[in-house]
Design a protein around this motif. Structure first.
Motif, PDB file in Angstrom:
ATOM      1  N   ARG A  91       0.596  -1.070  -0.451  1.00 46.39           N
ATOM      2  CA  ARG A  91       0.208   0.223   0.116  1.00 46.39           C
ATOM      3  C   ARG A  91       0.457   1.441   0.007  1.00 46.39           C
ATOM      4  N   ALA A  92       2.135   1.155   0.820  1.00 46.98           N
ATOM      5  CA  ALA A  92       2.633   2.002   0.383  1.00 46.98           C
ATOM      6  C   ALA A  92       4.275   1.820   1.171  1.00 46.98           C
ATOM      7  N   THR A  93       5.597   2.879   0.591  1.00 46.78           N
ATOM      8  CA  THR A  93       6.716   2.181   1.369  1.00 46.78           C
ATOM      9  C   THR A  93       7.576   3.613   2.179  1.00 46.78           C
ATOM     10  N   THR A  94       8.719   3.476   2.588  1.00 50.15           N
ATOM     11  CA  THR A  94       9.082   4.199   2.473  1.00 50.15           C
ATOM     12  C   THR A  94      10.756   3.852   2.658  1.00 50.15           C
ATOM     13  N   VAL A  95      11.112   4.802   1.956  1.00 51.98           N
ATOM     14  CA  VAL A  95      12.768   4.485   1.448  1.00 51.98           C
ATOM     15  C   VAL A  95      13.888   5.295   1.636  1.00 51.98           C
ATOM     16  N   THR A  96      14.707   4.604   2.668  1.00 56.51           N
ATOM     17  CA  THR A  96      16.352   5.894   3.025  1.00 56.51           C
ATOM     18  C   THR A  96      17.266   5.408   2.079  1.00 56.51           C
ATOM     19  N   VAL A  97      17.969   5.837   1.418  1.00 53.65           N
ATOM     20  CA  VAL A  97      19.317   6.010   1.083  1.00 53.65           C
ATOM     21  C   VAL A  97      20.023   6.426   1.392  1.00 53.65           C
ATOM     22  N   HIS A  98      21.405   6.614   1.752  1.00 56.61           N
ATOM     23  CA  HIS A  98      22.464   6.451   2.897  1.00 56.61           C
ATOM     24  C   HIS A  98      23.536   6.408   1.763  1.00 56.61           C
ATOM     25  N   LYS A  99      24.435   7.456   1.418  1.00 57.23           N
ATOM     26  CA  LYS A  99      25.663   8.010   0.645  1.00 57.23           C
ATOM     27  C   LYS A  99      26.578   8.050   2.247  1.00 57.23           C
ATOM     28  N   PRO A 100      27.459   6.843   2.251  1.00 59.25           N
ATOM     29  CA  PRO A 100      28.315   6.756   3.388  1.00 59.25           C
ATOM     30  C   PRO A 100      29.393   7.467   3.333  1.00 59.25           C
ATOM     31  N   GLN A 101      29.451   7.364   2.027  1.00 56.79           N
ATOM     32  CA  GLN A 101      31.232   7.675   1.055  1.00 56.79           C
ATOM     33  C   GLN A 101      30.665   9.300   0.300  1.00 56.79           C
ATOM     34  N   ALA A 102      29.507  10.166   0.274  1.00 48.28           N
ATOM     35  CA  ALA A 102      29.572  11.241  -0.728  1.00 48.28           C
ATOM     36  C   ALA A 102      30.396  12.277   0.046  1.00 48.28           C
ATOM     37  N   PRO A 103      31.187  12.917  -2.040  1.00 48.49           N
ATOM     38  CA  PRO A 103      32.101  13.607  -1.363  1.00 48.49           C
ATOM     39  C   PRO A 103      31.463  14.985  -0.352  1.00 48.49           C
ATOM     40  N   PRO A 105      33.711  17.231   1.899  1.00 48.94           N
ATOM     41  CA  PRO A 105      34.979  17.725   2.395  1.00 48.94           C
ATOM     42  C   PRO A 105      35.338  18.039   3.611  1.00 48.94           C
ATOM     43  N   HIS A 106      34.127  17.180   4.229  1.00 44.95           N
ATOM     44  CA  HIS A 106      33.690  17.481   5.887  1.00 44.95           C
ATOM     45  C   HIS A 106      33.550  16.397   5.980  1.00 44.95           C
ATOM     46  N   GLU A 107      34.273  16.009   7.956  1.00 43.08           N
ATOM     47  CA  GLU A 107      33.699  14.833   8.148  1.00 43.08           C
ATOM     48  C   GLU A 107      32.462  14.631   9.070  1.00 43.08           C
ATOM     49  N   PHE A 108      31.582  13.447   8.615  1.00 42.97           N
ATOM     50  CA  PHE A 108      29.884  13.494   9.035  1.00 42.97           C
ATOM     51  C   PHE A 108      29.978  12.023   8.961  1.00 42.97           C
ATOM     52  N   GLY A 109      28.740  11.608   9.712  1.00 43.49           N
ATOM     53  CA  GLY A 109      28.789  10.203  10.004  1.00 43.49           C
ATOM     54  C   GLY A 109      27.259   9.825   8.938  1.00 43.49           C
ATOM     55  N   ASP A 110      26.892  10.518   8.469  1.00 42.45           N
ATOM     56  CA  ASP A 110      25.879  10.153   7.089  1.00 42.45           C
ATOM     57  C   ASP A 110      24.845  10.966   6.460  1.00 42.45           C
ATOM     58  N   VAL A 111      24.814  10.834   4.775  1.00 41.08           N
ATOM     59  CA  VAL A 111      24.227  11.308   4.352  1.00 41.08           C
ATOM     60  C   VAL A 111      22.707  11.017   3.969  1.00 41.08           C
ATOM     61  N   ALA A 112      21.771  11.256   3.764  1.00 43.24           N
ATOM     62  CA  ALA A 112      20.556   9.749   3.243  1.00 43.24           C
ATOM     63  C   ALA A 112      19.940  11.306   2.713  1.00 43.24           C
ATOM     64  N   VAL A 113      18.799  10.644   2.176  1.00 40.62           N
ATOM     65  CA  VAL A 113      17.344  10.824   1.399  1.00 40.62           C
ATOM     66  C   VAL A 113      15.730   9.938   1.920  1.00 40.62           C
ATOM     67  N   THR A 114      14.934  10.730   3.057  1.00 41.13           N
ATOM     68  CA  THR A 114      13.914   9.218   2.875  1.00 41.13           C
ATOM     69  C   THR A 114      12.656   9.162   1.934  1.00 41.13           C
ATOM     70  N   ILE A 115      12.088   9.284   1.284  1.00 42.50           N
ATOM     71  CA  ILE A 115      10.835   9.726   1.030  1.00 42.50           C
ATOM     72  C   ILE A 115       9.613   8.569   0.936  1.00 42.50           C
ATOM     73  N   ARG A 116       8.653   8.920   1.238  1.00 44.99           N
ATOM     74  CA  ARG A 116       7.329   7.620   1.185  1.00 44.99           C
ATOM     75  C   ARG A 116       6.450   7.806   0.201  1.00 44.99           C
ATOM     76  N   ARG A 117       6.337   6.943  -0.187  1.00 45.14           N
ATOM     77  CA  ARG A 117       4.507   6.427  -1.387  1.00 45.14           C
ATOM     78  C   ARG A 117       4.214   5.593  -0.722  1.00 45.14           C
ATOM     79  N   GLU A 118       2.773   6.132  -1.491  1.00 48.87           N
ATOM     80  CA  GLU A 118       1.964   5.426  -1.245  1.00 48.87           C
ATOM     81  C   GLU A 118       1.164   5.242  -2.539  1.00 48.87           C
ATOM     82  N   ARG A 119       0.296   3.492  -3.055  1.00 48.25           N
ATOM     83  CA  ARG A 119      -0.369   3.441  -3.507  1.00 48.25           C
ATOM     84  C   ARG A 119      -0.659   4.641  -4.351  1.00 48.25           C
ATOM     85  N   PRO A 120      -1.735   5.351  -5.305  1.00 48.20           N
ATOM     86  CA  PRO A 120      -2.456   5.722  -5.777  1.00 48.20           C
ATOM     87  C   PRO A 120      -4.001   5.473  -5.878  1.00 48.20           C
TER      88      PRO A 120
END
Length: 120
Positions: A91-103, A105-120
């Protein structure tokens, strides 16, 4: 009623990114997905055909991650969500994409995008 199936920490190599070197060298992406669906049929029958086979889904998601490159992880997240929603029971999904080696130039723990999509 909404039940959940979660698949977390799925890792695959992809060639996504804005910069040429990201698309040439590739990097690891880590994906978390959550599916919203009714799990009562599977619980009642104790049969995997009545649910989303998360092993098969993992293979489909890895194929998207390692498949044709995109510039933005937002686009990758949408493609992964479309893959999850291809099963009519979801019926719906939540997706998170983590990019741990994102370019970045600073120290960071994680960068991620999260989306939620529902069936129309």
């Amino acid at each position: 009623m909404t039940d959940l199936i979660s698949l977390r920490g799925l890792r695959a190599r992809g060639f996504h990114g804005v910069f040429d070197f990201e698309r040439e060298q590739g990097q690891d992406f880590v994906v978390d997905v959550q599916l919203e669906l009714d799990l009562r049929p599977a619980a009642r029958t104790d049969d995997v055909v009545e649910t989303v086979h998360y092993g098969e889904l993992a293979g489909q998601l890895v194929a998207v991650i390692s498949g044709p490159p995109v510039r933005l992880i937002e686009t990758l997240a949408q493609r992964l969500a479309d893959t999850c929603l291809a099963d009519a029971r979801v019926r719906a999904t939540t997706v998170t994409v983590h990019k741990p080696q994102a370019p970045i130039p600073h120290e960071f723990g994680d960068v991620a995008v999260t989306i939620r999509r529902e069936r129309p």
